[in-house]
Design an enzyme around this catalytic site. Structure first.
Site, PDB file in Angstrom:
ATOM      1  CG  HIS A  81     -15.388 -15.141  11.718  1.00 31.99           C
ATOM      2  ND1 HIS A  81     -15.223 -15.564  10.427  1.00 31.99           N
ATOM      3  CD2 HIS A  81     -16.701 -15.297  12.007  1.00 31.99           C
ATOM      4  CE1 HIS A  81     -16.402 -15.981   9.953  1.00 31.99           C
ATOM      5  NE2 HIS A  81     -17.303 -15.822  10.891  1.00 31.99           N
ATOM      6  CG  ASP A 128     -20.699 -11.397   7.864  1.00 31.01           C
ATOM      7  OD1 ASP A 128     -21.424 -12.117   8.580  1.00 31.01           O
ATOM      8  OD2 ASP A 128     -19.690 -11.835   7.276  1.00 31.01           O
TER       9      ASP A 128
END
Length: 607
Positions: free
Chosen positions: A257, A330
């Site tokens: 992230h 993702d």
């Protein structure tokens, strides 16, 4: 479009879809649609009809189907300035009308989720808008309901302990049951795809992003439980499962992230550790696989993340593993995938690599235009777009949304969070609690009245545990200290421990000092409580690895989750109502010595 081109698409659709549609169409329907919305779907339930839909699409409409978007807010007609900033339009309905996306995702953190009935209504609103666009192609609505520490829809939806809890319990039957219940509840809310199960093999105790989201460090156990949950979602609940994060995110100390991780597994290690769960899922018929924003040099030495790697997505996943379902990226808003290229190039490269759907593009206008321009310039062929589009449309047939996009909000209460489902969830989680240490024979506690301090991490979690303990006659005090307890909070907890008979201290990733020293404060809390000489029970409510940092604790329990269902199961073990049955699904290594087990895979005490 030429006649030859139309014929080629129709033939491809027919060859791919005829058997699938014939087998699934009669059984995939859901409950009758509510009176509103009144827009009827133009259903496509055969190979020929799929081909007809493709023929009727413009290039922009085809590319729209490759995007999976979200919008802020809980109602499709409600304006939100954050939508205007991101998309240039204010309401979720306008986002659907503008982009005609093939997929949609719900987030609790983005104000989508109020309750299950609201979500069912919201899903219907979005589907009605999708069907008004002229395409008559409904959305596939998805979410991340992994259970355990990653859930988007909380109570009253049924909550389970998550993947590592299943790994501790070792029951494929229970893992399948949990996925079936979760999937049926999602379907009742209009959600036809779950971005689960996580198929990563967590072999790194310092992994900040996967941890308990993984079933285990053992590839065979991860494979078995991944297959079980795939069958629960797809065969029992009739929604799409998504194995993630390919080619395997289980051995990293970096969080994708915020940065781009590199996994330095050799090809042999990848084949032995990371490959088996995904290969097992493919053989079990998994509908979709999500990519990882990780660099794996043994599979692609270019330095590109897997999401943008043709050698990985096409060469390995398509050609070697023979995966024929949907490949979804993702989230493209994550820092890892944005680190090397600009947003426009990321979108194009993901499709070139082999991705079918682009999840959460952070610059949707820029990325949509980039893909359109890439096709018009000849960089990406329209045939390549059609290949993804065919898979996307066939997935909508398979999961039933193509011919029954609407759900009945009035029926949500009879499906979501039923007493039977909640009881089943409790029975399953009860089997996962792992007693790692009981050196002083503190457990099980007797039924005598006592004063108990519940302290440590989690406002809701400490209170949930205190409530469960109070039901057994304990007089409880709660002193929640958070993930980074201050010296004053630690001193207060220590003082309260002196005034109580037993202290239960909850830790949450107390091992993780990779970003700051805040977790070291959790370690200090535990050590200062132990120094009081009072009875202290240490409970890791997330990763089981915390004990390595305060091994002097004589009593240590791992729950792998912090929801109320896990705290109730913990209480049953503390009081001896059930014997602890969980076995460690991972090694707990000595602190600072990752190759030296402190407590090995399979360890677990009982009585």
């Amino acid at each position: 479009m030429s006649a030859l081109r139309r014929s080629a698409i129709a033939t491809l659709a027919a060859c791919t879809a005829t058997a699938t549609v014939a087998a699934l169409a009669p059984t995939a329907a859901v409950s009758a649609p509510p009176p509103e919305p009144k827009v009827p779907p133009q259903a496509f339930t055969s190979a020929q009809q799929v081909g007809r839909v493709i023929h009727g699409m413009s290039l922009e409409e085809k590319i729209g189907q490759m995007f999976v978007l979200f919008a802020y807010g809980p109602d499709a007609s409600k304006p939100d300035a954050r939508n205007t900033s991101l998309y240039g339009v204010a309401t979720p309905a306008e986002v659907v009308a503008k982009y005609k996306p093939g997929g949609w995702i719900y987030f609790n953190a983005r104000d989508n989720v109020q309750n299950p009935t609201q979500l069912a209504t919201y899903s219907n609103q979005l589907q009605a808008e999708a069907l008004k666009t002229g395409l008559h192609v409904p959305l596939t609505i998805a979410t991340d309901q992994e259970q355990g520490v990653v859930v988007r829809i909380g109570p009253p939806a049924t909550q389970f302990g998550g993947n590592m809890a299943h790994g501790a319990a070792r029951s494929t039957a229970d893992a399948r049951t949990a996925a079936g219940i979760t999937g049926r509840e999602l379907e009742a809310m209009g959600i036809r795809q779950d971005y689960a199960p996580v198929a990563d093999v967590n072999v790194n105790a310092l992994n900040p992003v996967i941890g308990v989201r993984s079933f285990s460090s053992d590839p065979k156990l991860v494979s078995d439980l991944t297959v079980a949950q795939t069958r629960g979602y797809q065969q029992d609940a009739r929604i799409m499962a998504t194995a993630k994060h390919f080619p395997g995110h289980g051995d990293t100390r970096d969080d994708s992230h915020t940065s781009l991780p590199t996994i330095n597994h050799t090809l042999e290690e990848w084949n032995t550790i990371d490959r088996p769960p995904f290969e097992a899922a493919i053989k079990a018929g998994i509908d979709s696989i999500m990519t990882a924003h990780i660099v794996v040099p043994s599979l692609d030495p270019s330095g590109d993340p897997a999401t943008l790697s043709k050698p990985i997505l096409t060469g390995v996943l398509r050609d070697q593993l023979k995966f024929r379902g949907l490949i979804i990226t993702d989230a493209l808003e994550m820092a890892a995938v944005r680190a090397k290229y600009g947003d426009a190039e990321v979108a194009v490269r993901a499709i070139e690599a082999g991705a079918d759907q682009l999840l959460l593009p952070p610059a949707p206008d820029v990325q949509f235009k980039a893909v359109v321009d890439a096709v018009k310039s000849g960089r990406i062929s329209e045939r390549r777009i059609d290949e993804s589009l065919l898979r996307i449309l066939l997935s909508k047939v398979k999961n039933g949304v193509a011919f029954q996009p609407f759900v009945d909000p009035a029926k949500v209460a009879t499906t979501v969070g039923t007493p039977a489902s909640l009881a089943t969830a409790q029975q399953i989680v009860d089997k996962s609690i792992t007693l790692v240490k009981n050196d002083a024979n503190t457990l099980p506690l007797s039924n005598e009245a006592r004063k108990v301090l519940v302290t440590g991490w989690g406002v809701t979690t400490t209170q949930s545990l205190a409530t469960s303990l109070a039901k057994r006659g304990a007089t409880t005090t709660v002193a929640q200290t958070g993930a980074a307890p201050t010296d004053a909070a630690i001193a207060d907890a220590v003082a309260k421990a002196q005034a109580n008979d037993v202290t239960v201290v909850l830790t949450q990733k107390a091992w993780d000092t990779t970003v700051t020293d805040k977790q070291a404060k959790q370690q200090k809390l535990v050590k200062d409580l132990l120094a009081t000489g009072k009875t202290v029970i240490v409970v890791a409510v997330r990763d089981p690895y915390d004990i390595a940092y305060f091994d002097a604790a004589p009593t240590y329990v791992a729950t792998y989750g912090y929801q109320a269902v896990s705290m109730e199961a913990l209480t049953k073990v503390l009081y001896g109502e059930i014997a602890p049955a969980g076995k460690l699904p991972v090694d707990i290594p000595v602190a600072g010595q990752p190759a030296t087990p402190l407590y090995p895979f399979g360890h677990g005490l009982s009585w």
